[in-house]
Motif scaffolding. Structure first.
Motif: not given
Length: 634
Positions: A379, A382, A611-612
């Motif tokens: 979470s 990245t 993105r995560r």
């Protein structure tokens, strides 16, 4: 629940054998004859119990029997009858007691001691004044020894009969237990199974009332009463019965009141509290009450209370404890299955939560800790999201070398994979027919030239025009033949590599005009075809960077750039894939350029942005869930 173990049953059997041995010894000694004044003055019986040999019978009861015990022990060791001189006035007779039920199995054994049950020793008193004349008393001693052998046979038969009776009784009890357990298991619901249990117990035991209670929290609640489809739980009798059940469950022992024969001590429970049972009897005015705890392992599940007009025997209590040990697990399973689905779900969640926050279950706690750490990392951290796609290396352009006319292959000089240079001969066509045809048209042209001079000399203008037309036609035919002869040699149009066209198996074979014979590809100007999964095509855009790894060069990464998204699709492994074209970076190829061949395959990875990590890992799962939700709920 206190079950009847093997030691309790063995003690009970040994007590029965001891009583039988005492009765037999008394009958044998009191009814013994006195031949020639020889009398039996004392007797003892030694019996085996749990690998120990203990005296179980003595006659008369005030006798000492010490020397007879020694004689019985010698008989046990020798395994045969013995006659010894005890003192001047007494003779000892000893004989072993065998287990006749195992006689057939032990007949071939070299050690018959394993089949012994006990040993009998008798003291024989000689008449006064005849101590020295034992030879004269020999017939009397033989008669007493023979009678002892017959008496021991009766003792062995009685022991065998008691063993068979016990076996038959155990088989009958087991059959009854199985029948009742089958009736309980046949019912699908807990209430019906409980009714079967209490009704059948009441009928088989002749009980006035049998009540089944089940644990709820820290108290027991009555759920079934024999011969009663409905009952009021607020009745004083029901409350008193539930208190008696709690009393038995709290002590984890069967409680009987009144215990006039001391069965509680025989069961191994020691001193138990029975106030609630006494209060129940005072209220109902009954004669006897028994409560049996229903234990699932060490967990208290419930209890059953039996009220009747006569007391309970030791064997009945043991049998009932064994029966409830069998039925408790079945009843608990049915009760759990009868619960509503939300309750089952809540209980299951509570059990799992107890494993997490409670003691023990280190593996589950460690797995959850690792899972929580992974989710937290995914979470917060990245990474570069990339789309993997199957890739094929293709040349940017290809040239086809076709057959120039209908003819035959005479010779081929190259094969697929060969590098060729511009102007290099690839193959030769058969020109024999063309050469003959050229000679034919050349001779006709010469003939037309002579005829033209003749007609001009004659001044025939019309014939001259006809011959001129025929000569033009022959010139065209000859030009066509010359053109075919010029194209009979197939040459490479540029430097490149031969992609296809193996004519070594077609030498002498015919070809049609325009038929593809060779396909050439230049040595530079490659493009990449990427097959992108349909689910990720929306993430691809022109200008994105990518890398290619070919199967032939797994240690080299070739940079490239997306230059075109085509509407072309291909089906592969049950899914659709879109074809995307990419351009290799020429500056980064270096020495690898010489090793590249059209048709090479590999895997390309297209960078689609940051993105995560959790979103990257769960991309396919989230897409599948969204499609499923749309399919089912719109």
């Amino acid at each position: 629940m206190q079950l009847a173990d093997n030691s309790s049953l063995a003690i009970r059997a040994w007590q029965d054998n001891a009583q039988g041995a005492q009765a037999w010894l008394t009958r044998h000694c009191q009814g013994a004859p006195s031949p020639q004044g020889v009398t039996l003055s004392e007797g003892v019986v030694l019996w085996q119990h749990e690998r120990q040999w203990l005296p179980v019978a003595l006659w008369p009861t005030q006798a000492d029997g010490a020397d007879l015990l020694a004689l019985a022990d010698d008989v046990r060791h020798s395994g045969r009858g013995m006659v010894i001189q005890l003192d001047d006035r007494h003779i000892g007779l000893g004989y072993p007691v065998r287990d006749v039920g195992q006689e057939g199995d032990d007949a071939a054994s070299e050690e018959p001691l394993g089949s012994l049950l006990g040993a009998v020793a008798l003291r024989v008193a000689l008449p006064k004044g005849q101590e020295a004349s034992q030879e004269a008393l020999q017939p009397a001693l033989v008669a007493l020894m023979s009678r002892l052998e017959d008496g021991v046979a009766v003792l062995e038969r009685d022991a065998l009969a008691r063993h068979h009776q016990g076996t038959q009784r155990a088989q009958r009890e087991l059959a009854g237990h199985l029948e009742l357990l089958a009736a309980v298991l046949a019912e699908r619901r807990f209430t019906n199974a409980g009714m079967q249990l209490v009704t059948r117990l009441a009928a088989s035991l002749g009980a006035e009332r049998v009540t089944l209670g089940w644990r709820r929290g820290t108290s027991t609640r009555a759920v079934q009463v024999s011969h009663s489809a409905q009952f009021n739980r607020k009745m004083n009798r029901i409350r008193a019965t539930e208190a008696a059940m709690d009393e038995a469950l709290d002590q984890r022992a069967s409680v009987m009141w009144p215990d006039q024969e001391g069965h509680q001590a025989e069961l191994g429970h020691g001193s138990v509290v029975s106030r609630a049972h006494a209060a129940l009897l005072d209220m109902t005015g009954g004669d006897a009450v028994l409560s049996l705890p229903c234990l699932d392992g060490e967990k208290p599940r419930g209890a059953i209370t039996i009220e009747r007009e006569r007391g309970f025997s030791y064997d009945e209590i043991i049998a009932l404890e064994s029966l409830m040990a069998l039925c408790t697990r079945a009843l608990e399973e049915k009760r759990l299955n009868d619960r509503a689905l939300p309750i089952k779900l809540a209980v299951a969640c509570g059990d799992q939560l107890a494993k997490v926050v409670g003691p023990g279950h280190l593996g589950i706690k460690l797995a959850l800790l690792l899972l929580a750490g992974g989710v937290a990392f995914g979470s917060l951290a990245t990474g570069t999201d990339s789309v993997a796609a199957d890739a094929t290396l293709e040349s940017r352009e290809q040239r086809v070398v076709a057959a120039p006319y209908r003819g035959y292959i005479d010779q081929t000089l190259v094969r697929p994979g060969d590098r060729v240079e511009a102007g290099q001969t690839l193959a030769l066509m058969d020109t024999r027919e063309l050469l003959l045809e050229r000679l034919q048209w050349q001779s006709e042209l010469a003939q037309f030239a002579g005829q033209e001079q003749e007609m001009r000399a004659m001044g025939d203008r019309a014939a001259l025009n006809v011959i001129a037309a025929q000569r033009d036609q022959a010139d065209a035919r000859l030009a066509l033949v010359e053109s075919r002869l010029a194209r009979a040699t197939l040459i490479a149009p540029f430097d490149g590599v031969l992609v296809s066209g193996d004519l070594t198996q077609r030498l002498g074979g015919s070809v049609e005009p325009g038929e593809e014979l060779y396909r050439l590809s230049p040595l530079d100007g490659f493009r990449i075809e990427l097959e992108v999964p349909e689910a990720r095509i929306d993430d691809i855009a022109v200008g994105q960077r990518a890398e290619l790894v070919l199967a032939a060069m797994t240690d080299t990464r070739l940079p490239m750039t997306i230059e075109r998204l085509t509407p072309q699709t291909r089906s592969s492994e049950g899914s659709s894939r879109f074809v995307v074209e990419a351009q290799l970076d020429e500056d980064a190829l270096g020495d690898v350029r010489e090793s590249l061949r059209p048709g090479m395959q590999g895997v390309g990875r297209i960078d689609v942005g940051e993105r995560r990590k959790l979103a990257i890992w769960t991309q396919e799962l989230v897409d599948w869930l969204r499609l499923s939700a749309w399919r089912w709920w719109g």
